[in-house]
Each structure stands twice: as C-alpha cells, then as structure tokens.
Design an enzyme around this catalytic site. Structure first.
Site, mmCIF file in Angstrom:
data_model
loop_
_atom_site.group_PDB
_atom_site.id
_atom_site.type_symbol
_atom_site.label_atom_id
_atom_site.label_comp_id
_atom_site.label_asym_id
_atom_site.label_seq_id
_atom_site.Cartn_x
_atom_site.Cartn_y
_atom_site.Cartn_z
ATOM 1 N N GLU A 116 12.402 -21.346 -41.410
ATOM 2 C CA GLU A 116 11.292 -20.766 -42.168
ATOM 3 C C GLU A 116 10.062 -20.955 -41.307
ATOM 4 O O GLU A 116 9.577 -22.071 -41.134
ATOM 5 C CB GLU A 116 11.152 -21.453 -43.527
ATOM 6 N N GLU A 170 -1.349 -16.478 -35.788
ATOM 7 C CA GLU A 170 -1.388 -17.268 -37.013
ATOM 8 C C GLU A 170 -2.435 -18.369 -36.836
ATOM 9 O O GLU A 170 -2.290 -19.246 -35.987
ATOM 10 C CB GLU A 170 -0.020 -17.881 -37.313
#
Length: 500
Positions: free
Chosen positions: A270, A401
C-alpha cells in the site's frame, strides 16, 4: 493561525514510566535487546527532543524472530481451531479498548498527531479492526466443485494460512496500520514478524505486551524495532518468510518487491498517492470547503490518501479557495498531546525539510502561495498549513507526493467529464480520489473513469473496516480491510479425489 508550542500537559505517570523505561523487542515470548546491542532514538516531533531509545535490530534479530514464528506455525498455533483464534483476537481488541489512554498518548507523543484524533479515532478503529477479523476467523472456507471430466469425483478447495509473514508498518498511522495487517493475518492462522517505523515504535512495543496478556502462544507475534535498511530489508529478502506486507512510499515499495524475488514470496504493497479532489460547479460550497480542507490537512497531510490536487470549477474557484485558505489560517498548531491542537507537527526534520523544499519549488515555478508556505516557529517540525493556487500539471508540487499540510489547486472551465478524468488520472499514482457534487449521475460517471482504488463522493478520508483499500498503478498491490484482505494471507489448495 494560533501556535501553542508550550502548552503540553505532563504525561500520566504510567505512560511516563513506560516511555522512560528500558525497551526491548518481542521475539517468541522473550523481550530481547538487539543482538548488536545498538539502539535508535525516538524523538518528540513537537520539540525535537529524544524521549526514548529502542533496540536497533538487524538481520540476526530477524533470523531469531523468523525461527520463533516458524516454530509457532508448525506447533500450537496451527493446532488451534478457528474459534479459539477468534476468542484470542477478540480478547486482544478488549485489551486495546482497556488501554486506550496509554495507546493514544504514545501514538500522539511519538507521531505528533492531535490527541483527540488518537483517542477518538485511531485507537478505537484499531480495536474495531481486530473485532471484525475475529469474526472472520471462523468463516474462511473452501468450496466444492462440480467436475466436468468423466467418472466419479469429489473435488474441493481449502483455504490455508500463507505461513510466516513479515509486516512493515508506517509512521503516519502507527496503530491502525498495524491492525490492518496483523488482524487478518491472525484470523487466517499466520504468524507474524512485525516491524514498526523507526520514528514510532513505542505504541507497537506496548501492543506486544497486550498480545502476551491476551494469551497468544509464543512466537505468533514477534515485534522488531530498527531501521528499514536493516530490519526491513532483511525481512523482505528472508528465505523463510512466506509473504511481506508493506505500507509506505512507492520508492521503498519497489525495493521490497525486488528483494522478495529471492524466494518469490508473496508481496502486498500500500504505497503513495496524489489524490485528486474534484469540485464540480454544482457542489455545495460550504460542504466542499470543509471536506477539501480536511482532505488536505488531516494528520498534517501525512496520509497516502490525502487530497492534494484540487480541481475546482472556474465559476466557484475563488469562493472555494478563499474558504480553504480561511480555514487553514484558523487551525491551531501545537504539540500532539495538547488537547487544543488541531494540526500537529510533521513527523521529522527530514520530512519538514522535504515539504518546505517542494513548496519553494512551487513558488519558483510560478504558483501562487495563498497562505502558509513555510515552517511554523523555530521549535519542532511544524509546517504552516499551505494553500497553493494557479498550479500547472508539470509542477513538482503537482507531480510529487508532498506528504504534508499542502493543498495545490487549479481551475477547470468546462463540464467535459472525460477531460476532467484524464487530468485527474495524469499521475503515476492511483490510490484515492474525491468528487464533490450534487449531481448523482455525474458522480457515478466520473467515479467510473477515475483510476484509483477508492473514490469518495462528498467526503474524503472515509474508511470503514468492511471497505477494501488499496491502489491502482504505482499506489500498490492488493487490498487491505474487508474480506479481500484475507486473500493476502491465505493460499488456496485444490483436492481432487477419484471415487471408487
């Protein structure tokens, strides 16, 4: 913007005694120092002070933990019927509830998140996750098949535990991410070698005490502290670990995937995200402003599903942006343990420096800094909640990010859902997205076009233990939570019997 750097209540004596005591790793049923004797420091991100030292494990410690986990899965744990596993997992959930104050305080002390978020959100959700998977322990079943070949046959499948699993936990949600991995693995009958993030090991070590108090056989859960490049790397490459699960950056996820090829162990990842937050022209402005602000600033933006790319219809763009900026400026910054804190520090100096560097790059690239845009104060790792307007798709603040309290926005001026979806999908990531609209048809059509594992409509960062969570593209492999998480921790065995 209110900043309260000095309003930190004293620790409860029980918490202070645990934090200030000596710390060891759980291997089998023993608490051990690192084989090397080395330690690493745990830092309070609100002031940069060292609060504890924990063992800095390495490959020798991983070997010991894997041996303990292998002994447990070949011994008493595999002999337990599912109902016995369920009772132990449920008891563990009860112990988490009984220790909510300790766990919440540790969580906020070492990560910096507001104590209200820990006490009222993360710790209860952790307990709920264990209860949910306690229920699944007795419901992991195979099936029978009707065979097409001639003759008399009885064929069926069995769902069996994948084996010894290595689980590597991030620092942004230290307890809930632990539960997302540990709970389904226990329900499936696996044994575990767990590595918490080096920045946030204390909650995991206390969790280890609760595992013992619940009565799990020794070696079922082993907890190793240390750095990713030592403990994490050794776990990923270990020949006797059958599966590795990781939550963290895409960059590290690639390293883990490569390391796992040695014995072709199963891998679930993840990873990062760059979630689009899409505000259509018919959206409820007040709802969108409140929701988009939370999407960007919750947990100081340190969430892989954080809404960081705002696409706002031109006709409401100015209202939405001014509303988000106003909310950002009213947030109360402070230490995680201060009950008044709404936005805590980011987790480390390295993280703070990365966030402020990306903001500076956005400014240099021509973006407009509406509010924030710099470090807050001179103590600890605080970043002002930042709103950046008039961005372009090629800017680093849009491509990378940020993992901080930063919202980057750009207007759109037509209702072409195909083009909007194309722009929203213009990223290597595909973890989450949100759509804000009163048009249910547009919401469904746009949700179908967006390439991400979760699409929220008129909400953001909503998770439930029943809902699978994971990413498309470079946001990861596999799904956590819900029934689908059990697929990560089980193997399917087919049995075919020719009947006489």
């Amino acid at each position: 913007m209110t900043i309260r750097f000095d309003a930190v209540p004293p620790l409860d004596p029980k918490v202070a005694a645990f934090v200030g005591g000596s710390h060891a790793m759980l291997v089998g049923n023993a608490w051990l120092p690192a084989a090397s004797g080395k330690t690493l420091d745990v830092v309070d991100p609100s002031n940069g002070r060292i609060i504890a030292a924990v063992p800095a494990g390495d490959s020798a410690d991983v070997d010991l933990a894997v041996q303990a986990a292998r002994k447990a899965i070949d011994g008493p744990w595999s002999k337990m019927v599912p109902a016995e596993r369920a009772r132990l997992i449920w008891k563990l959930a009860d112990l988490i509830d009984a220790n909510v104050d300790m766990l919440a305080t540790l969580n906020s002390y070492e990560s910096g998140k507001p104590i209200g978020d820990s006490r009222n959100g993360e710790v209860p959700f952790t307990a709920e996750t264990f209860r949910y998977y306690a229920g699944w322990a007795t419901k992991i079943n195979g099936e029978t098949m009707t065979i097409n070949a001639p003759g008399d046959w009885h064929a069926y499948t069995r769902r069996e535990p994948v084996g010894v699993v290595g689980q590597i936990i991030p620092w942004n949600f230290p307890l809930s991410m632990l539960a997302w991995k540990v709970a389904p693995a226990l329900a499936a009958g696996c044994t575990i070698v767990l590595k918490p993030a080096e920045q946030t090991p204390l909650g995991a070590l206390y969790f280890g005490k609760l595992v013992q108090d619940a009565g799990f056989p020794e070696g079922v859960v082993n907890i190793l502290t240390g750095f990713g490049e030592t403990v994490g790397a050794a776990m990923s490459a270990h020949p006797n670990i059958d599966k590795v699960a990781f939550t963290g950056s895409t960059e590290v996820g690639r390293l883990i995937a490569r390391a796992a090829t040695g014995n072709l162990k199963k891998v679930s990842l993840e990873l990062g995200g760059k979630a689009p937050t899409i505000v259509l022209g018919d959206a409820d402005i007040d709802m969108a402003v409140a929701g988009a602000s939370s999407a960007a600033f919750f947990n100081a933006g340190q969430s892989c599903g954080a809404g960081t790319r705002f696409f706002v219809h031109k006709k409401i763009y100015d209202k939405v942006m001014s509303g988000i900026a106003e909310r950002a400026e009213k947030l109360k910054l402070g230490a995680g343990l201060d009950p008044a804190t709404e936005l805590g520090p980011v987790v480390s100096q390295q993280q703070m420096e990365r966030i402020t560097r990306l903001i500076s790059e956005g400014r240099s690239d021509g973006a407009e800094i509406v509010t924030g845009g710099a470090r807050a104060g001179h103590v600890g790792y605080f970043v002002k909640p930042t709103v950046i307007s008039r961005t372009r798709p090629d800017m680093s603040v849009i491509r990378e990010e940020i993992f901080g309290p930063v919202a980057c926005a750009m207007p759109f001026d037509d209702d072409d859902l195909d083009k909007l979806a194309k722009d929203a999908n213009d990223t290597e990531y595909g973890l989450a997205a949100s759509i804000w609209t009163n048009n249910l048809g547009a919401a469904h059509r746009l949700a179908a076009k967006i390439k991400s594992g979760t699409v929220w409509v008129n909400c953001h960062n909503f998770n439930d233990v029943t809902m699978p969570f994971g990413g498309f593209k470079q946001s990861g492999w596999g799904r956590e939570l819900g029934e689908q998480a059990l697929q990560l921790y089980t193997e399917t065995k087919t049995v075919a019997i020719r009947l006489p």
